[in-house]
Design a protein around this motif. Structure first.
Motif, PDB file in Angstrom:
ATOM      1  N   ALA A 175      80.814  29.755  -9.215  1.00 23.35           N
ATOM      2  CA  ALA A 175      80.220  30.662 -10.204  1.00 23.35           C
ATOM      3  C   ALA A 175      80.616  32.089  -9.846  1.00 23.35           C
ATOM      4  N   TYR A 176      81.101  32.807 -10.846  1.00 25.40           N
ATOM      5  CA  TYR A 176      81.517  34.187 -10.643  1.00 25.40           C
ATOM      6  C   TYR A 176      80.507  35.124 -11.303  1.00 25.40           C
ATOM      7  N   GLN A 177      80.365  36.314 -10.734  1.00 23.27           N
ATOM      8  CA  GLN A 177      79.465  37.312 -11.310  1.00 23.27           C
ATOM      9  C   GLN A 177      80.278  38.328 -12.106  1.00 23.27           C
ATOM     10  N   ILE A 178      79.883  38.517 -13.362  1.00 14.23           N
ATOM     11  CA  ILE A 178      80.524  39.487 -14.242  1.00 14.23           C
ATOM     12  C   ILE A 178      79.600  40.687 -14.360  1.00 14.23           C
ATOM     13  N   LYS A 194      85.764  33.701 -19.651  1.00 12.90           N
ATOM     14  CA  LYS A 194      84.753  33.368 -20.646  1.00 12.90           C
ATOM     15  C   LYS A 194      83.481  34.174 -20.409  1.00 12.90           C
ATOM     16  N   GLY A 195      83.125  34.366 -19.148  1.00 11.06           N
ATOM     17  CA  GLY A 195      81.946  35.175 -18.834  1.00 11.06           C
ATOM     18  C   GLY A 195      82.111  36.610 -19.296  1.00 11.06           C
ATOM     19  N   GLU A 196      83.326  37.175 -19.113  1.00 10.34           N
ATOM     20  CA  GLU A 196      83.574  38.538 -19.580  1.00 10.34           C
ATOM     21  C   GLU A 196      83.448  38.625 -21.100  1.00 10.34           C
ATOM     22  N   ASP A 197      83.971  37.614 -21.807  1.00 12.79           N
ATOM     23  CA  ASP A 197      83.876  37.625 -23.275  1.00 12.79           C
ATOM     24  C   ASP A 197      82.428  37.475 -23.744  1.00 12.79           C
ATOM     25  N   ILE A 198      81.652  36.663 -23.025  1.00  9.75           N
ATOM     26  CA  ILE A 198      80.238  36.508 -23.402  1.00  9.75           C
ATOM     27  C   ILE A 198      79.513  37.840 -23.255  1.00  9.75           C
ATOM     28  N   LEU A 199      79.757  38.543 -22.152  1.00 14.79           N
ATOM     29  CA  LEU A 199      79.088  39.818 -21.928  1.00 14.79           C
ATOM     30  C   LEU A 199      79.582  40.875 -22.917  1.00 14.79           C
ATOM     31  N   ASN A 200      80.872  40.858 -23.241  1.00 17.25           N
ATOM     32  CA  ASN A 200      81.403  41.780 -24.254  1.00 17.25           C
ATOM     33  C   ASN A 200      80.760  41.544 -25.615  1.00 17.25           C
ATOM     34  N   THR A 201      80.624  40.283 -25.979  1.00 19.43           N
ATOM     35  CA  THR A 201      80.005  39.956 -27.267  1.00 19.43           C
ATOM     36  C   THR A 201      78.542  40.369 -27.295  1.00 19.43           C
ATOM     37  N   LEU A 202      77.844  40.190 -26.166  1.00 17.25           N
ATOM     38  CA  LEU A 202      76.446  40.603 -26.100  1.00 17.25           C
ATOM     39  C   LEU A 202      76.323  42.114 -26.298  1.00 17.25           C
ATOM     40  N   ILE A 203      77.196  42.901 -25.660  1.00 21.12           N
ATOM     41  CA  ILE A 203      77.158  44.359 -25.829  1.00 21.12           C
ATOM     42  C   ILE A 203      77.490  44.739 -27.264  1.00 21.12           C
ATOM     43  N   LYS A 204      78.457  44.043 -27.873  1.00 21.65           N
ATOM     44  CA  LYS A 204      78.828  44.326 -29.259  1.00 21.65           C
ATOM     45  C   LYS A 204      77.658  44.046 -30.201  1.00 21.65           C
ATOM     46  N   ILE A 242      75.803  56.928 -34.540  1.00 24.25           N
ATOM     47  CA  ILE A 242      76.476  56.298 -33.411  1.00 24.25           C
ATOM     48  C   ILE A 242      75.443  55.499 -32.632  1.00 24.25           C
ATOM     49  N   SER A 243      75.958  54.523 -31.847  1.00 26.67           N
ATOM     50  CA  SER A 243      75.057  53.659 -31.094  1.00 26.67           C
ATOM     51  C   SER A 243      74.330  54.462 -30.031  1.00 26.67           C
ATOM     52  N   ILE A 244      73.146  53.976 -29.683  1.00 24.99           N
ATOM     53  CA  ILE A 244      72.345  54.641 -28.654  1.00 24.99           C
ATOM     54  C   ILE A 244      72.968  54.484 -27.268  1.00 24.99           C
ATOM     55  N   ALA A 245      73.833  53.437 -27.103  1.00 26.13           N
ATOM     56  CA  ALA A 245      74.416  53.160 -25.791  1.00 26.13           C
ATOM     57  C   ALA A 245      75.935  53.135 -25.878  1.00 26.13           C
ATOM     58  N   LYS A 246      76.564  53.450 -24.776  1.00 21.28           N
ATOM     59  CA  LYS A 246      78.017  53.466 -24.687  1.00 21.28           C
ATOM     60  C   LYS A 246      78.433  52.740 -23.418  1.00 21.28           C
ATOM     61  N   THR A 247      79.482  51.908 -23.531  1.00 19.93           N
ATOM     62  CA  THR A 247      79.986  51.173 -22.371  1.00 19.93           C
ATOM     63  C   THR A 247      80.795  52.107 -21.486  1.00 19.93           C
ATOM     64  N   ILE A 248      80.358  52.280 -20.254  1.00 19.09           N
ATOM     65  CA  ILE A 248      81.096  53.130 -19.320  1.00 19.09           C
ATOM     66  C   ILE A 248      81.849  52.284 -18.287  1.00 19.09           C
ATOM     67  N   ASP A 249      81.463  51.022 -18.148  1.00 15.29           N
ATOM     68  CA  ASP A 249      82.167  50.109 -17.256  1.00 15.29           C
ATOM     69  C   ASP A 249      82.223  48.749 -17.940  1.00 15.29           C
ATOM     70  N   PRO A 250      83.345  48.413 -18.600  1.00 14.24           N
ATOM     71  CA  PRO A 250      83.415  47.158 -19.363  1.00 14.24           C
ATOM     72  C   PRO A 250      83.242  45.944 -18.463  1.00 14.24           C
ATOM     73  N   PRO A 251      82.838  44.808 -19.037  1.00 18.79           N
ATOM     74  CA  PRO A 251      82.614  43.599 -18.240  1.00 18.79           C
ATOM     75  C   PRO A 251      83.847  43.202 -17.438  1.00 18.79           C
ATOM     76  N   LYS A 252      83.627  42.956 -16.152  1.00 18.01           N
ATOM     77  CA  LYS A 252      84.699  42.541 -15.256  1.00 18.01           C
ATOM     78  C   LYS A 252      84.150  41.606 -14.207  1.00 18.01           C
ATOM     79  N   SER A 253      84.882  40.519 -13.971  1.00 15.81           N
ATOM     80  CA  SER A 253      84.421  39.512 -13.014  1.00 15.81           C
ATOM     81  C   SER A 253      84.785  39.908 -11.590  1.00 15.81           C
TER      82      SER A 253
END
Length: 781
Positions: free
Chosen positions: A55-58, A242-252, A472-483
């Motif tokens: 299991a990897y941490q993203i 896949k974990g990175e894409d799941i977290l990206n989709t959640l942020i989107k 504009i959104s209340i939040a901004k990604t400053i560190d995109p999902p990375k495993s």
């Protein structure tokens, strides 16, 4: 501190040391258990580490426009919101953390990415999840509640595949529909992603709810600390991509939901303005047509100088009155909007409200509750207590807004009426103006009012459109999902350490579990802890099953132990008159006859005349072990006065100094036989003839025969057999000792196995034992 206290402390210290040593010896005795357990646990740990999916941490970071902490976008967003006339509610990092944790967002991710369908491939005895499988399972029509089901898919031919579950098996082709119980109608579709080889593929299909719950357990959302407005998102998943894409989709989905909430208020305001613009445009057109018709009918090309002067003087009043009329009209429309029950679930058009901070706060709470109600209705019904509570709060806020608008309306009406009065005064001054110009002045004033209202609404409509595009959104990604590069689990070093610890704990628990369940005597310490009666003899286990061990092996370890017992008995039997030894125990089978034979033999070897008396009249065994006929014995002597002592005393072949009186035929009343009046006389005569008399009595723990014989005994040996005698039975000898029912009680431990009884006990030593030295020290006093 006195000497007695010092001695107690030393004794306690020694006792603790002995206890720890005993525990260590017990564990050391079972060292093979530890080797086997540790080896087995390490093998299990190795297999677990090798075949468990990693299991990897993203990780990802968001910065939030927190009004309380001053996020990076606060000033830009605030300026644009002011331009549109929309006042957003204050943001909080803690609130956004809770929103990111909501099940609603994760459900959208699961539905969009179809995460409830998990693909895996069997390789090297284990299955590993696939992100891009060479096929896809489509749920054409699912059941109401999907039961988690595992599909096994194996390629049969180029276009045929065997799909099977526990209760289903069928060959299907590409795009062919098939029905599986618990899931519904399915379809196998080619994705052209990789080659569909001959390996076994697995597809686990579960319900949306169960998959959402599983992913929520793998997701961690928390604020970095209380000083910054940064949120840390962490997701644990076997596939890094896949974990990175799941977290990206959640942020989107989170940012999209935030924008939708902001745009909902702008859309509601714009719809209201457009409705009012249509009405005002129609009214303005009618007024302009009337002005044009009036000029044509009255051929009014230009007004007189007097009329122009009067219009100029009344223009100021007309302009102010137009603004007041506009304000009253807007307030009337908002009041009507609030009173209309059909609009009670729509966002309030905020850009039209007066500049009243109290009202603005109420409106913000009102719109926030409406948006929250719409979100909650996706998962619950309107009958839910939570929804009913929100409806109650909405009704209260709507009532407060209506009350506030009505108060504002009173103020606006007062201003309008005052301006009307001032304008009427000015109009009364143009009495000299012809009637035609008077009528035209009224039409012109009405036209100006409608035109002002139309321009005001057009301006607000444009401001609303600008504010919506500027949202504009209340939040901004400053560190995109990375495993992470290395998996967080399984950690092999930790697994091996756990395996080692378990391997140590398991046999320890097993050993002490046996000790807890064990109720028999195993060690000398157990005896000394249960009774104050001294242990005066210790006889080891007889592995050759020979009752005449002293006679046949006089130099054996057991023979030496009987010699030690003989020595210890000398401290009890200190005079020539003290010569009767009574042997008893808690129950049958503890070695009384074996001890009597060999103790008598060791005494006989010292040149003493020894008599063995078989006084167990219920279950005699001594004569049988010595191969002596039992037709004439003790019972005969008690019932017949013609039988003399010489008739019942029989010599033994094992030693010329050993004799025996067998039990004789078993009497119907053994206890009464032992109480016979001839018994005391017999014992006195025997004591004159023999140096030692050994009485083999019945167990005292079962019957009272031994207590009847104790009055003749000078010393009583209580037999305790290792792993046979129960711990509770030691209470019997302790009670006899405390009540002094038996004289000179001593314990002889029989059938000792050294590895259980204690370490370092030398059975083959020819010197004095520790017990001998102890008795010498005691009896010197």
């Amino acid at each position: 501190m006195n000497n007695h206290q010092e001695m107690n402390i030393v004794q306690d210290h020694e006792e603790v040391e002995i206890n720890f040593k005993d525990i260590f010896n017990k564990l050391l005795d079972k060292w093979t258990w530890f080797v086997i357990s540790i080896f087995a646990c390490l093998i299990v740990a190795f297999i677990y580490g090798k075949y468990t999916a990693p299991a990897y941490q993203i990780n990802a970071k968001l910065i939030v426009n927190d009004d309380q902490k001053g996020g990076g976008m606060a000033k830009q967003a605030g300026a644009l919101m002011d331009l549109g006339g929309l006042m957003g509610s204050k943001n909080s990092v803690d609130n956004e953390v809770e929103i990111l944790k909501t099940r609603f967002l994760m459900e959208q991710v699961v539905r969009e990415m179809q995460l409830n369908i998990v693909y895996s491939k069997k390789t090297n005895l284990v299955s590993r999840e696939l992100y891009q499988a060479p096929f896809k399972i489509n749920i054409i029509k699912g059941v109401d509640t999907i039961v988690t089901t595992k599909l096994d898919i194996v390629k049969k031919t180029a276009n045929k595949f065997l799909v099977s579950t526990k209760n289903f098996k069928k060959e299907v082709g590409w795009n062919e529909q098939f029905k599986v119980n618990g899931i519904g109608m399915l379809q196998l579709e080619s994705t052209q992603l990789g080659q569909f080889d001959d390996s076994e593929y697995h597809v686990i299909i579960s319900s949306i709810d169960s998959r959402v719950a599983s992913l929520m357990g793998q997701l961690s959302v928390a604020a970095s600390n209380k000083q910054v407005s940064i949120i840390d998102l962490k997701l644990s998943y076997p596939l890094p991509n896949k974990g990175e894409d799941i977290l990206n989709t959640l942020i989107k989905k989170y940012t999209q939901s935030n924008l939708n909430d902001k745009n909902a208020v702008a859309d509601s305001t714009y719809r209201f303005i457009k409705e009012r613009l249509n009405v005002i445009a129609s009214e303005l057109g009618d007024v302009e047509n009337k002005v044009e018709t009036f000029k044509q009918q009255n051929q009014l090309a230009d007004m007189s100088e007097q009329g122009r002067l009067l219009v100029q003087n009344s223009g100021v009043f007309s302009s102010e009155l137009a603004k007041a009329e506009t304000q009253v009209t807007v307030i009337n429309d908002l009041e009507k909007y609030l009173k209309d029950n059909q609009n009670n679930k729509r966002a309030f058009p905020s850009s039209l409200i007066p500049q009243d901070m109290v009202f603005s706060n109420i409106m913000q709470n009102y719109n926030s509750l409406l948006l929250e109600r719409e979100k909650q209705l996706l998962g619950v019904t309107e009958q839910s207590p939570f929804i009913q509570n929100i409806d109650k709060q909405i009704a209260e806020l709507r009532s407060n807004m209506l009350s506030n608008i009505q108060n504002t309306k009173k103020s606006a009406l007062f201003t309008r009426d005052k301006l009307r009065s001032q304008l009427n005064t000015a109009e009364n001054q143009i009495s000299g103006v012809p009637q035609v110009e008077k009528n035209y002045l009224k039409l012109a004033r009405n036209q100006q009012i409608k035109q002002e209202l139309y321009i005001f609404l057009m301006q607000k409509a444009e401001e609303t459109n600008i504010s919506k595009t500027a949202n504009i959104s209340i939040a901004k990604t400053i560190d995109p999902p990375k495993s992470d590069v290395s998996p967080i689990s399984p950690k092999k070093n930790t697994i091996y350490l756990v395996g080692l610890v378990v391997g140590l704990i398991f046999p320890i628990a097993l050993i002490f579990g046996q000790e807890l369940l064990n109720t028999s005597i195993k060690t000398k310490e157990e005896i000394t802890s249960l009774t104050s009666v001294p242990v005066i003899g210790e006889i080891s286990h007889n592995s050759i099953d020979d009752n005449l061990i002293v006679a046949n092996q006089s130099r054996s370890a057991i023979s030496e132990q009987f010699r030690a017992l003989r020595t210890n008995l000398s401290f009890y039997l200190k005079t020539e008159k003290e010569k009767v030894i009574l042997l008893t125990s808690s129950m049958s089978g503890e070695g009384k006859s074996f001890t009597a034979i060999n103790l008598g033999n060791i005494l006989a070897l010292a040149g003493k005349r020894v008599l063995l008396m078989e006084l167990d009249l219920r279950k005699p065994g001594l004569s049988a072990k010595l191969a002596v006929r039992n037709d004439m014995g003790f019972s005969n002597f008690t019932i017949s006065p013609l039988i003399k002592m010489a008739d019942i005393v029989k010599p033994l072949s094992i030693n010329k100094n050993m004799f025996i009186i067998s039990s004789g035929p078993l009497p119907p009343n053994p206890a009464e036989t032992l109480m016979n009046e001839h018994v005391p006389k017999l014992i006195e005569e025997l004591k004159k003839e023999f140096d030692y008399i050994i009485m083999d009595a019945p167990p005292v723990g079962i019957i009272a025969d031994a207590q009847l014989l104790s009055k003749y005994a000078d010393v009583t040996l209580y037999l305790v057999r290792q792993k046979i005698t129960q711990k509770d039975q030691i209470k019997i000898v302790e009670e006899l000792y405390q009540t002094r029912k038996m004289k000179n009680l001593g314990i002889v431990v029989n059938d000792i196995v050294s590895k259980y009884y204690g370490y370092g006990y030398g059975y083959g030593n020819y010197g004095q034992s520790s017990n001998e030295k102890w008795y010498q020290k005691i009896f010197k006093k």
